[in-house]
Scaffold this motif. Structure first.
Motif, PDB file in Angstrom:
ATOM      1  N   ALA A 114      -9.460   6.184  -2.614  1.00 30.11           N
ATOM      2  CA  ALA A 114      -9.990   4.999  -2.274  1.00 30.11           C
ATOM      3  C   ALA A 114     -11.276   4.577  -3.228  1.00 30.11           C
ATOM      4  O   ALA A 114     -11.261   3.494  -4.216  1.00 30.11           O
ATOM      5  CB  ALA A 114      -9.947   4.633  -1.158  1.00 30.11           C
ATOM      6  N   ARG A 149     -11.140   0.935  -6.186  1.00 28.65           N
ATOM      7  CA  ARG A 149     -11.837   0.105  -6.216  1.00 28.65           C
ATOM      8  C   ARG A 149     -11.056  -1.114  -7.370  1.00 28.65           C
ATOM      9  O   ARG A 149     -12.417  -0.183  -8.650  1.00 28.65           O
ATOM     10  CB  ARG A 149     -12.820  -0.201  -5.913  1.00 28.65           C
ATOM     11  CG  ARG A 149     -13.222   0.722  -4.133  1.00 28.65           C
ATOM     12  CD  ARG A 149     -14.712   0.486  -3.419  1.00 28.65           C
ATOM     13  NE  ARG A 149     -14.521   1.586  -2.031  1.00 28.65           N
ATOM     14  CZ  ARG A 149     -13.619   0.350  -1.534  1.00 28.65           C
ATOM     15  NH1 ARG A 149     -13.722  -0.784  -1.034  1.00 28.65           N
ATOM     16  NH2 ARG A 149     -14.439   1.215   0.035  1.00 28.65           N
ATOM     17  N   ALA A 201      -4.979  -2.395  -6.498  1.00 28.19           N
ATOM     18  CA  ALA A 201      -6.708  -1.297  -5.237  1.00 28.19           C
ATOM     19  C   ALA A 201      -5.871  -3.188  -3.467  1.00 28.19           C
ATOM     20  O   ALA A 201      -6.377  -1.710  -3.174  1.00 28.19           O
ATOM     21  CB  ALA A 201      -7.958  -2.304  -5.622  1.00 28.19           C
ATOM     22  N   GLU A 202      -5.595  -4.151  -4.245  1.00 27.65           N
ATOM     23  CA  GLU A 202      -5.290  -4.232  -2.970  1.00 27.65           C
ATOM     24  C   GLU A 202      -4.317  -4.032  -2.173  1.00 27.65           C
ATOM     25  O   GLU A 202      -4.033  -3.757  -1.276  1.00 27.65           O
ATOM     26  CB  GLU A 202      -4.848  -5.536  -3.354  1.00 27.65           C
ATOM     27  CG  GLU A 202      -4.096  -7.170  -2.405  1.00 27.65           C
ATOM     28  CD  GLU A 202      -4.204  -8.251  -2.820  1.00 27.65           C
ATOM     29  OE1 GLU A 202      -2.745  -8.697  -1.904  1.00 27.65           O
ATOM     30  OE2 GLU A 202      -4.528  -8.712  -4.188  1.00 27.65           O
ATOM     31  N   PHE A 212      -5.205  -0.287  -0.755  1.00 32.32           N
ATOM     32  CA  PHE A 212      -6.568  -0.610   1.062  1.00 32.32           C
ATOM     33  C   PHE A 212      -5.699  -1.692   1.896  1.00 32.32           C
ATOM     34  O   PHE A 212      -6.060  -1.720   2.946  1.00 32.32           O
ATOM     35  CB  PHE A 212      -7.476  -1.778   0.358  1.00 32.32           C
ATOM     36  CG  PHE A 212      -8.496  -1.274   0.006  1.00 32.32           C
ATOM     37  CD1 PHE A 212      -9.006   0.267  -0.037  1.00 32.32           C
ATOM     38  CD2 PHE A 212      -8.948  -1.031  -1.964  1.00 32.32           C
ATOM     39  CE1 PHE A 212      -9.961   1.134  -0.949  1.00 32.32           C
ATOM     40  CE2 PHE A 212      -9.147  -0.091  -2.388  1.00 32.32           C
ATOM     41  CZ  PHE A 212     -10.566   0.581  -1.814  1.00 32.32           C
ATOM     42  N   TYR A 217      -3.791   1.002   3.756  1.00 32.90           N
ATOM     43  CA  TYR A 217      -4.848   1.690   3.886  1.00 32.90           C
ATOM     44  C   TYR A 217      -4.901   1.727   5.249  1.00 32.90           C
ATOM     45  O   TYR A 217      -5.118   2.401   6.487  1.00 32.90           O
ATOM     46  CB  TYR A 217      -6.151   2.272   3.070  1.00 32.90           C
ATOM     47  CG  TYR A 217      -6.725   3.158   2.789  1.00 32.90           C
ATOM     48  CD1 TYR A 217      -6.621   4.165   4.479  1.00 32.90           C
ATOM     49  CD2 TYR A 217      -8.179   3.029   3.003  1.00 32.90           C
ATOM     50  CE1 TYR A 217      -7.238   5.302   4.290  1.00 32.90           C
ATOM     51  CE2 TYR A 217      -9.506   3.893   2.788  1.00 32.90           C
ATOM     52  CZ  TYR A 217      -9.427   5.217   3.657  1.00 32.90           C
ATOM     53  OH  TYR A 217      -9.936   6.000   4.019  1.00 32.90           O
ATOM     54  N   GLN A 265     -11.437  -1.337   7.931  1.00 28.74           N
ATOM     55  CA  GLN A 265     -10.298  -1.370   6.722  1.00 28.74           C
ATOM     56  C   GLN A 265      -9.834  -2.822   6.535  1.00 28.74           C
ATOM     57  O   GLN A 265     -10.129  -3.929   5.022  1.00 28.74           O
ATOM     58  CB  GLN A 265      -9.003  -0.478   6.841  1.00 28.74           C
ATOM     59  CG  GLN A 265     -10.195   1.085   5.971  1.00 28.74           C
ATOM     60  CD  GLN A 265     -10.485   1.125   5.057  1.00 28.74           C
ATOM     61  OE1 GLN A 265     -10.376   0.426   4.485  1.00 28.74           O
ATOM     62  NE2 GLN A 265     -11.447   1.717   4.944  1.00 28.74           N
ATOM     63  N   SER A 311     -12.709  -4.877   5.682  1.00 32.04           N
ATOM     64  CA  SER A 311     -13.136  -4.934   4.228  1.00 32.04           C
ATOM     65  C   SER A 311     -11.992  -5.394   3.425  1.00 32.04           C
ATOM     66  O   SER A 311     -12.374  -6.408   2.547  1.00 32.04           O
ATOM     67  CB  SER A 311     -13.739  -3.431   3.810  1.00 32.04           C
ATOM     68  OG  SER A 311     -14.193  -2.773   4.232  1.00 32.04           O
ATOM     69  N   PHE A 312     -10.754  -5.641   3.283  1.00 26.72           N
ATOM     70  CA  PHE A 312     -10.074  -5.940   2.643  1.00 26.72           C
ATOM     71  C   PHE A 312      -9.776  -7.418   3.041  1.00 26.72           C
ATOM     72  O   PHE A 312      -9.785  -8.242   1.826  1.00 26.72           O
ATOM     73  CB  PHE A 312      -8.503  -5.326   3.820  1.00 26.72           C
ATOM     74  CG  PHE A 312      -6.868  -6.310   3.172  1.00 26.72           C
ATOM     75  CD1 PHE A 312      -6.669  -5.670   1.532  1.00 26.72           C
ATOM     76  CD2 PHE A 312      -6.481  -7.546   2.821  1.00 26.72           C
ATOM     77  CE1 PHE A 312      -5.616  -6.379   1.372  1.00 26.72           C
ATOM     78  CE2 PHE A 312      -6.052  -8.227   2.703  1.00 26.72           C
ATOM     79  CZ  PHE A 312      -4.800  -6.949   1.381  1.00 26.72           C
TER      80      PHE A 312
END
Length: 264
Positions: free
Chosen positions: A56, A60, A65-66, A69, A72, A88, A91-92
């Motif tokens: 992870a 970033r 990354a999209e 995450f 995740y 998470q 944060s997304f």
């Protein structure tokens, strides 16, 4: 034939485990990303999480990354690790405001908080947090397909808070502190006028007022009997066929009888 199929399954499982172990030790984040995606797609979320945790930080700001995450957050949610899932998903939402997954992520983040809400008798900090998150989701996504479920969760959480407040107020009646019970139950009905516990609150207000009145010294009895009489009236006015009607009517009869002593 069955033996051949079983043998093939064993080979696939051990091959997959070996591949997974190699990916864990591999320094190439691309290999880890590919393996974690494969595990995620196969529904093996716990193993996928171990790889997501490793890669992870390195992903970033990168194009993948999209997707990473999102997987995740979903993996934590699917494994019922709701604190981590909520974090998470939030944060997304913050990091990818233009994502096509943002509405779903916002909903699942709020839902994760609701899953953390404990039974009504425990501390309700997480419940209040879930209510705030769900209300924010409803305000932002007022036409969302998730709206019915969000509204249902919000209703259930609010009722849990109301039940806790009601049970605390009722508790004074249980320990025979009738004065405190009357005040607390009055406050409860005033603060939550549409509560499903209103009938119960009105009954325990009546019971508290009644018990206080019939156990009073003569100089205070008439006033307290009239308070109890009004409590009975409020209960019957709210629900004429209340489930407490038999007991309430018996109290009312005693109240009226005792009041006659003050008219002579």
């Amino acid at each position: 034939m069955k033996k051949i199929i079983s043998l093939l399954l064993v080979v696939i499982v051990f091959g997959s485990c070996s591949e997974y172990q190699k990916a864990l030790k591999n320094e190439d984040v691309g290999v880890k990303f590919e393996m974690s995606t494969k595990l995620y797609d196969a529904g093996n979320y716990s193993k996928a999480i171990r790889l997501f945790e490793q890669i992870a930080p390195a992903y970033r700001g990168k194009p993948q990354a999209e997707k990473l995450f999102y997987m995740y957050a979903q993996s934590y949610y699917k494994t019922k690790q709701y604190y981590l899932a909520a974090y998470q998903f939030e944060s997304f939402v913050s990091g990818y405001p233009k994502s096509e997954k943002i509405e779903e992520a916002a909903f699942l983040g709020a839902k994760s908080f609701s899953m953390l809400s404990p039974i009504y008798s425990l501390d309700q900090t997480d419940t209040f947090k879930a209510i705030d998150k769900l209300q924010s989701f409803i305000d932002v996504y007022s036409s969302s397909a998730y709206l019915p479920e969000a509204n249902k969760m919000l209703k259930d959480l609010n009722e849990k808070i109301e039940k806790k407040v009601f049970e605390n107020a009722k508790g004074y009646n249980t320990i025979l502190d009738y004065k405190s019970a009357i005040v607390s139950l009055d406050n409860f009905v005033a603060d939550y006028p549409g509560t499903p516990f209103k009938e119960d609150a009105l009954y325990y207000k009546l019971d508290s007022a009644y018990q206080l009145a019939i156990n009073s010294i003569p100089s205070k009895m008439e006033e307290r009997l009239n308070v109890a009489k009004m409590a009975y009236s409020n209960l019957i006015k709210f629900k004429v066929d209340t489930k407490y009607k038999k007991t309430a009517d018996e109290m009312s009869a005693r109240i009226e009888k005792d009041l006659q002593n003050f008219t002579k």
